[in-house]
Each structure stands twice: as structure tokens, then as C-alpha cells.
Design a protein around this motif. Structure first.
Motif, PDB file in Angstrom:
ATOM      1  N   VAL A 186      -0.227  -7.287   9.223  1.00 47.20           N
ATOM      2  CA  VAL A 186       0.164  -5.917   8.849  1.00 47.20           C
ATOM      3  C   VAL A 186       1.599  -5.620   9.255  1.00 47.20           C
ATOM      4  O   VAL A 186       1.976  -5.790  10.420  1.00 47.20           O
TER       5      VAL A 186
ATOM      6  N   SER B 257       8.748   1.899  -0.616  1.00 51.54           N
ATOM      7  CA  SER B 257       8.054   0.722  -1.139  1.00 51.54           C
ATOM      8  C   SER B 257       8.925  -0.016  -2.145  1.00 51.54           C
ATOM      9  O   SER B 257       8.948  -1.255  -2.168  1.00 51.54           O
TER      10      SER B 257
ATOM     11  N   VAL C 181      -0.434  -7.137   4.427  1.00 50.77           N
ATOM     12  CA  VAL C 181      -0.192  -5.871   3.743  1.00 50.77           C
ATOM     13  C   VAL C 181       1.042  -5.198   4.325  1.00 50.77           C
ATOM     14  O   VAL C 181       1.354  -5.355   5.512  1.00 50.77           O
TER      15      VAL C 181
ATOM     16  N   ILE D   8       2.253  -1.370   4.648  1.00 53.61           N
ATOM     17  CA  ILE D   8       1.677  -0.032   4.521  1.00 53.61           C
ATOM     18  C   ILE D   8       2.790   1.007   4.528  1.00 53.61           C
ATOM     19  O   ILE D   8       3.520   1.145   5.508  1.00 53.61           O
TER      20      ILE D   8
ATOM     21  N   GLN E 245      -5.829   2.674   7.798  1.00 51.46           N
ATOM     22  CA  GLN E 245      -5.517   1.563   6.906  1.00 51.46           C
ATOM     23  C   GLN E 245      -5.129   0.300   7.676  1.00 51.46           C
ATOM     24  O   GLN E 245      -5.495  -0.809   7.287  1.00 51.46           O
ATOM     25  N   VAL E 246      -4.383   0.473   8.770  1.00 50.70           N
ATOM     26  CA  VAL E 246      -4.054  -0.677   9.613  1.00 50.70           C
ATOM     27  C   VAL E 246      -5.327  -1.296  10.164  1.00 50.70           C
ATOM     28  O   VAL E 246      -5.514  -2.522  10.135  1.00 50.70           O
TER      29      VAL E 246
ATOM     30  N   HIS F  82      -2.067   5.958   8.207  1.00 47.93           N
ATOM     31  CA  HIS F  82      -1.653   4.635   8.667  1.00 47.93           C
ATOM     32  C   HIS F  82      -2.716   3.985   9.554  1.00 47.93           C
ATOM     33  O   HIS F  82      -3.081   2.827   9.360  1.00 47.93           O
TER      34      HIS F  82
ATOM     35  N   VAL G  44       3.690  -2.172   9.044  1.00 50.92           N
ATOM     36  CA  VAL G  44       3.424  -0.763   8.750  1.00 50.92           C
ATOM     37  C   VAL G  44       4.679   0.063   8.965  1.00 50.92           C
ATOM     38  O   VAL G  44       5.378  -0.085   9.963  1.00 50.92           O
TER      39      VAL G  44
ATOM     40  N   LEU H 152      -8.746   0.166  -2.288  1.00 54.09           N
ATOM     41  CA  LEU H 152      -8.221  -0.504  -1.103  1.00 54.09           C
ATOM     42  C   LEU H 152      -9.181  -1.603  -0.643  1.00 54.09           C
ATOM     43  O   LEU H 152      -8.735  -2.667  -0.183  1.00 54.09           O
TER      44      LEU H 152
ATOM     45  N   ILE I  54       0.861  -1.183   0.000  1.00 56.08           N
ATOM     46  CA  ILE I  54       0.000   0.000   0.000  1.00 56.08           C
ATOM     47  C   ILE I  54       0.896   1.231   0.000  1.00 56.08           C
ATOM     48  O   ILE I  54       1.542   1.542   0.996  1.00 56.08           O
TER      49      ILE I  54
ATOM     50  N   SER J  49       2.087   4.320   3.152  1.00 59.92           N
ATOM     51  CA  SER J  49       1.347   5.506   2.742  1.00 59.92           C
ATOM     52  C   SER J  49       1.723   6.674   3.655  1.00 59.92           C
ATOM     53  O   SER J  49       2.523   6.504   4.586  1.00 59.92           O
TER      54      SER J  49
END
Length: 324
Positions: free
Chosen positions: A96, A19, A73, A75, A85-86, A82, A98, A61, A13, A77
Motif C-alpha cells: 500500500v 491520481s 494499491v 490510495i 481501505q488500507v 483511507h 497511501v 473494491l 483507488i 480517496s
């Protein structure tokens, strides 16, 4: 979901530089692969999927989190999104990983940890410092220093995007609305290392140099422990040429890079110097990926690491509350 013979299928993400670095590290890891990439920009998502070696991409998403092809995932972003999305990933039953800082407050993190525990999924902050072999090397040498008295931890590197800020442009990493700032981006490495090496502190004081957007471009933190003073300095608007250092009554340890130590020199009271190097050329994100895979595969308890994340987030809040 997964078994011992099936790689963990990850959706990325966010499509920033970190990333791409994550994808590079995953390609060299075992037990994990990138299945998909999400971005709000469909073209950018597709482009990144090709770059990262993913099978598919999406600008939804909900589609990614609802897919049975996704086990976990990563993350990366903007910091400000965060937490939501978490939470969404945990609700969807996904593990997750992150990026740091995981969320904006320690309480947000504690709530998400509790949610992950209830859901039976792994939640881990992608704090590379904690899982780097250089950090383990430093920790192993600390007993040789004797009683610790002073430490200076530094991470200062001028951002290539700082010129855009000076030109009046909006840049995510310097945007307070997105949880940006040098403390959250680079100073967090110093804070995390400090708590990891010395434990939680008694008192702290801070000073910052703000940038036009209002967040800190550079700053210092002085932390007080019983018998030990630690000064931290961080910057995204200038670059240090100095190493980090931990001084004890018996010896002094010089660390080339606090986030990923590779060369550490131990100078004893008699002047003798012992040089220690991390063997090979480990990818800086390899350790966090290996730990994430191990936690999922073995069902181990990440609570100690989750506590360290909470303590670091608490210190960021305390530092910003005492800024002068």
C-alpha cells in the motif's frame, strides 16, 4: 506476486487530480505499472483507466483487492476512508502506498503499520516531501547554518474550489466529515518537513481562519524546540509570495518551495550567497514511487519513514486540539 523482472502491478483507488499526477509519474518510472483503476462510479473508473493507461477498471473494491493481477494499491480517496481501505488492502495481501495524510490519527497509523508488518507487506505514506531531491539538498546544507535559531516554513495556495465553498457547495477537501481542511492538505507538508529537518518538538501553539464548512482554510503554527523557534503558515484560501527560510547563527537558507525545493540560496554572515539548484526537472511524485518500488523489491525496512508519518499525524492532532 512479483519478481525482479516483473513490474509491480498497481491498482489506483480514486480518480482525483493527484491520481492523474501519480499515473504520469508511474509512466516515467521503472519496475511499476498501473494495472487497474477503482472508483465507486463505474463510468469514471473506466474513463480514468483509459487516461492512466490501465488495462481494466472496476466499481467494486472487493473485486480489485481480490484480483491476483494486483500486487499493490495506491490510495488517493478522501482522507476519511483511507484507514478502512488500507486495512482491507493489507488483509488482501497487497502492498500500500497511501496519499497524505495517510489516516486521521497517529494511533490508526500505528495499528495499520503493525498489521502490515504481520502480513509481510509494505505500507508507505505518499509524502512527496520526504523523497524529493530538493529535501535532501536542504538537509545537506543545514550544517553550514551553525546553531539553528529561527525558521519559517510556508505553503499557501488558494484552491480553485474555494469559490464553490463560498457559494455554499460541499467540496471534499473542505469537508470535515471527509477529513478535509488546509492543515491536512497543505500544512502537513510544513509539519512533515519540520520534523524531518529538526526532529520532534517540545511545544506548539496554533491559530486558524475557518471556512464556512468549519475546517481551517488557513492557519499558523508556532513550534518550540530548545533554542529554536519554527513558525509555519498554510492556506488554501490565499496564496503566499514568500519563500521558506531557516536561520542559523552562521548563515540563512532560503527555500523556494517547501514541498519540492528546486532553488535554495545560502547567505553567509559575510553576505556571500551560494545558489543551489536541483538538476533536471524531476516529477514531484517520482521519489515516492521509486522508494515504494525499492521497498517491495529489496525487502527494506520502512520503519523510519513510518515513524515520521506517525509523528506528523500526532502534530496535526495536537495542532487541532490547541487551535485558538
Amino acid at each position: 506476486m512479483t519478481n525482479a523482472n516483473t513490474p509491480i502491478r498497481v491498482a489506483v483507488i480514486g480518480t482525483s487530480v493527484i491520481s492523474a499526477s501519480f499515473a504520469e509519474a508511474v509512466a516515467a518510472a521503472t519496475g511499476i505499472r498501473i494495472e487497474a483503476v477503482y472508483s465507486r462510479d463505474a463510468d469514471r473508473a473506466a474513463e480514468a483507466a483509459t487516461e492512466f493507461g490501465a488495462d481494466w477498471s472496476s466499481d467494486s473494491l472487493d473485486e480489485v483487492l481480490g484480483s491476483p493481477l494486483i500486487d499493490a494499491v495506491y490510495i488517493a480517496s478522501p482522507n476519511s476512508v483511507h484507514a478502512e481501505q488500507v486495512a482491507a488492502a493489507i488483509t488482501a495481501g497487497k502492498h500500500v502506498l497511501v496519499e497524505k495524510p495517510a489516516v486521521l490519527t497517529a494511533q490508526e497509523w500505528r495499528d495499520l503499520v503493525a498489521q502490515a508488518q504481520d502480513a509481510g507487506v509494505v505500507l508507505l505514506e505518499a509524502m512527496r516531501t520526504e523523497y524529493d531531491p530538493g529535501t535532501a539538498l536542504v538537509r545537506s546544507l543545514l550544517p553550514q547554518l551553525g546553531t539553528l535559531r529561527l525558521a519559517s516554513l510556508r505553503y499557501a495556495k488558494r484552491s480553485s474550489r474555494y469559490d464553490l465553498v463560498l457559494a455554499g457547495e460541499r467540496v471534499n477537501m473542505f469537508d470535515p466529515a471527509l477529513g478535509g481542511g488546509a492543515l491536512a492538505d497543505l500544512g502537513v507538508y510544513c509539519l512533515h518537513a519540520m520534523v524531518g529537518y529538526f526532529g520532534m518538538l517540545d511545544r506548539l501553539s496554533t491559530a486558524v481562519v475557518p471556512v464556512p464548512s468549519g475546517v481551517e482554510g488557513a492557519g499558523t503554527i508556532t513550534a518550540s524546540y530548545p533554542g529554536l523557534i519554527v513558525d509555519l503558515s498554510y492556506s488554501k484560501i490565499s496564496t503566499t509570495q514568500l519563500a521558506s527560510e531557516i536561520q542559523g547563527e552562521d548563515a540563512t537558507l532560503v527555500i523556494d518551495e517547501i514541498a519540492a525545493p528546486r532553488v535554495v540560496e545560502l547567505t553567509h554572515r559575510d553576505g556571500t550567497v551560494t545558489r543551489h539548484e536541483v538538476p533536471g526537472d524531476p516529477h514531484p511524485l517520482a521519489g515516492e514511487i521509486d522508494r515504494f518500488v525499492a521497498l517491495i523489491a529489496a525487502g527494506e525496512d520502512p520503519s523510519a519513514e513510518q515513524l515520521l508519518t506517525a509523528q506528523t499525524l500526532e502534530l496535526i492532532e495536537r495542532a487541532r486540539a490547541t487551535t485558538t
